[in-house]
Design a protein around this motif. Structure first.
Motif, PDB file in Angstrom:
ATOM      1  N   VAL A  13       1.059  -1.153   0.237  1.00  0.00           N
ATOM      2  CA  VAL A  13       0.015   0.115  -0.124  1.00  0.00           C
ATOM      3  C   VAL A  13       0.951   1.277   0.103  1.00  0.00           C
ATOM      4  O   VAL A  13       1.709   1.346   0.703  1.00  0.00           O
ATOM      5  N   GLU A  14       0.564   2.028  -0.945  1.00  0.00           N
ATOM      6  CA  GLU A  14       1.579   3.170  -1.024  1.00  0.00           C
ATOM      7  C   GLU A  14       0.705   4.635  -1.096  1.00  0.00           C
ATOM      8  O   GLU A  14      -0.433   4.511  -1.004  1.00  0.00           O
ATOM      9  N   GLY A  15       1.389   5.670  -0.772  1.00  0.00           N
ATOM     10  CA  GLY A  15       0.576   6.875  -0.813  1.00  0.00           C
ATOM     11  C   GLY A  15       1.346   8.125  -0.297  1.00  0.00           C
ATOM     12  O   GLY A  15       2.511   7.922   0.283  1.00  0.00           O
ATOM     13  N   LYS A  21      -2.978   5.479   4.688  1.00  0.00           N
ATOM     14  CA  LYS A  21      -2.261   4.058   4.563  1.00  0.00           C
ATOM     15  C   LYS A  21      -2.134   3.441   5.814  1.00  0.00           C
ATOM     16  O   LYS A  21      -2.678   2.123   5.764  1.00  0.00           O
ATOM     17  N   SER A  22      -1.746   3.779   6.923  1.00  0.00           N
ATOM     18  CA  SER A  22      -1.493   2.804   7.921  1.00  0.00           C
ATOM     19  C   SER A  22      -2.969   2.545   8.831  1.00  0.00           C
ATOM     20  O   SER A  22      -3.031   1.506   9.008  1.00  0.00           O
ATOM     21  N   THR A  23      -3.833   3.531   8.691  1.00  0.00           N
ATOM     22  CA  THR A  23      -4.995   3.196   9.153  1.00  0.00           C
ATOM     23  C   THR A  23      -5.752   1.866   8.298  1.00  0.00           C
ATOM     24  O   THR A  23      -6.100   0.943   8.654  1.00  0.00           O
ATOM     25  N   GLN A  24      -5.536   2.342   6.937  1.00  0.00           N
ATOM     26  CA  GLN A  24      -6.088   0.885   5.889  1.00  0.00           C
ATOM     27  C   GLN A  24      -5.443  -0.222   6.212  1.00  0.00           C
ATOM     28  O   GLN A  24      -6.053  -1.536   6.138  1.00  0.00           O
ATOM     29  N   VAL A  25      -4.221  -0.163   6.468  1.00  0.00           N
ATOM     30  CA  VAL A  25      -3.124  -1.489   6.269  1.00  0.00           C
ATOM     31  C   VAL A  25      -3.935  -2.188   7.529  1.00  0.00           C
ATOM     32  O   VAL A  25      -3.853  -3.687   7.578  1.00  0.00           O
ATOM     33  N   ARG A  99       4.020   1.137   2.440  1.00  0.00           N
ATOM     34  CA  ARG A  99       5.203   1.659   1.721  1.00  0.00           C
ATOM     35  C   ARG A  99       6.435   0.495   1.193  1.00  0.00           C
ATOM     36  O   ARG A  99       6.590  -0.533   2.145  1.00  0.00           O
ATOM     37  N   TYR A 100       6.859   0.832  -0.012  1.00  0.00           N
ATOM     38  CA  TYR A 100       8.087   0.086  -0.589  1.00  0.00           C
ATOM     39  C   TYR A 100       8.993   0.893  -1.395  1.00  0.00           C
ATOM     40  O   TYR A 100       9.177   2.106  -1.245  1.00  0.00           O
TER      41      TYR A 100
END
Ligand code: TMP
Ligand code: MG
Length: 217
Positions: A13-15, A21-25, A99-100
């Motif tokens: 998941v990126e953004g 992001k962190s909430t969605q992950v 993130r990656y």
């Protein structure tokens, strides 16, 4: 013959900062758990390792570092965890990663430093395990502001985020046909974003027989 177990899928998941992001992950992890499927969360930068601690100090402006050097540290931070991600995937665990390498390119290339072209920024991650699916949380600058604005870390300012957004857009185009990279409208309310992400993830939730690909194959 023993039945071969599919490996887990590698989902990134990126953004931008403030895209949710962190909430969605975390919400996606709950869905996997609710279905009784093995799942592991990863996050880059992983600030817990010695390399991660150097990155953390840099992001909090407690240290200064050459831009090339810090770029290579972000990549090294992925390399030091790559084998453990591969091991989890091969054990049948889905890995969801906050993130990656795409953030690696986007944030460094957005600095517009001489000698740090898009291609240069891409190079150190060549050969890392490639995600089976990347979901880009596309948030508008207005929504990001509404969500409480940016924090105090390096890069967390509107100017930088706008340049990062442009590099992410280029990455999205280069990722091509839409089967590996999806932009998701992150201005929607939280539940709608989770539903859309889940819809994209579902075809991968049972794992895959496909060998792990490498960046940037
Ligand atoms: P975080 O807020 O997700 O912890 O990420 C910290 C910052 O580091 C964020 O602004 C994005 C940036 N970043 C890079 O510059 N290069 C990278 O390779 C990664 C993973 C993150
Ligand atoms: Mg942040």
């Amino acid at each position: 013959m023993p039945e071969r177990k599919p490996r887990g899928a590698f989902i990134v998941v990126e953004g931008l900062d403030r895209s949710g992001k962190s909430t969605q992950v975390a919400l996606l992890e709950q869905r996997f758990k609710a279905e009784g499927r093995p799942v592991r969360l990863a996050k880059f930068p992983d600030r817990a390792t010695p390399i991660g601690k150097m990155i953390d100090a840099y992001l909090r402006s407690q240290s200064e570092m050459d831009d090339h050097a810090v770029h290579l540290l972000f990549s090294a931070n992925r390399w030091e965890l790559a084998q453990s991600i591969i091991d989890s995937l091969n054990a049948g665990t889905t890995v969801i990663c906050d993130r990656y390498a795409f953030s690696g390119i986007a944030f460094s290339a957005a600095k517009n430093k001489p000698g740090m072209s898009y291609e240069w920024c891409r190079a150190p991650d060549i050969g890392l395990p490639a995600p089976d699916l990347t979901l880009f949380l596309d948030v508008s600058p207005e929504k990001a502001r509404e969500r409480g604005g940016f924090g105090a870390e390096r890069y967390e300012n509107a100017d930088m985020q706008e340049r990062v957004q442009h590099v992410f857009e280029r990455i999205g185009v280069e990722m091509g046909d839409g089967s590996r990279w999806f932009a998701v409208d992150a201005d929607q309310e939280q539940g709608a974003v989770t539903d859309e992400l889940w819809m994209r993830i579902q075809p991968h939730a049972q794992g895959t027989e496909r060998p792990i690909q490498r960046l940037w194959e």
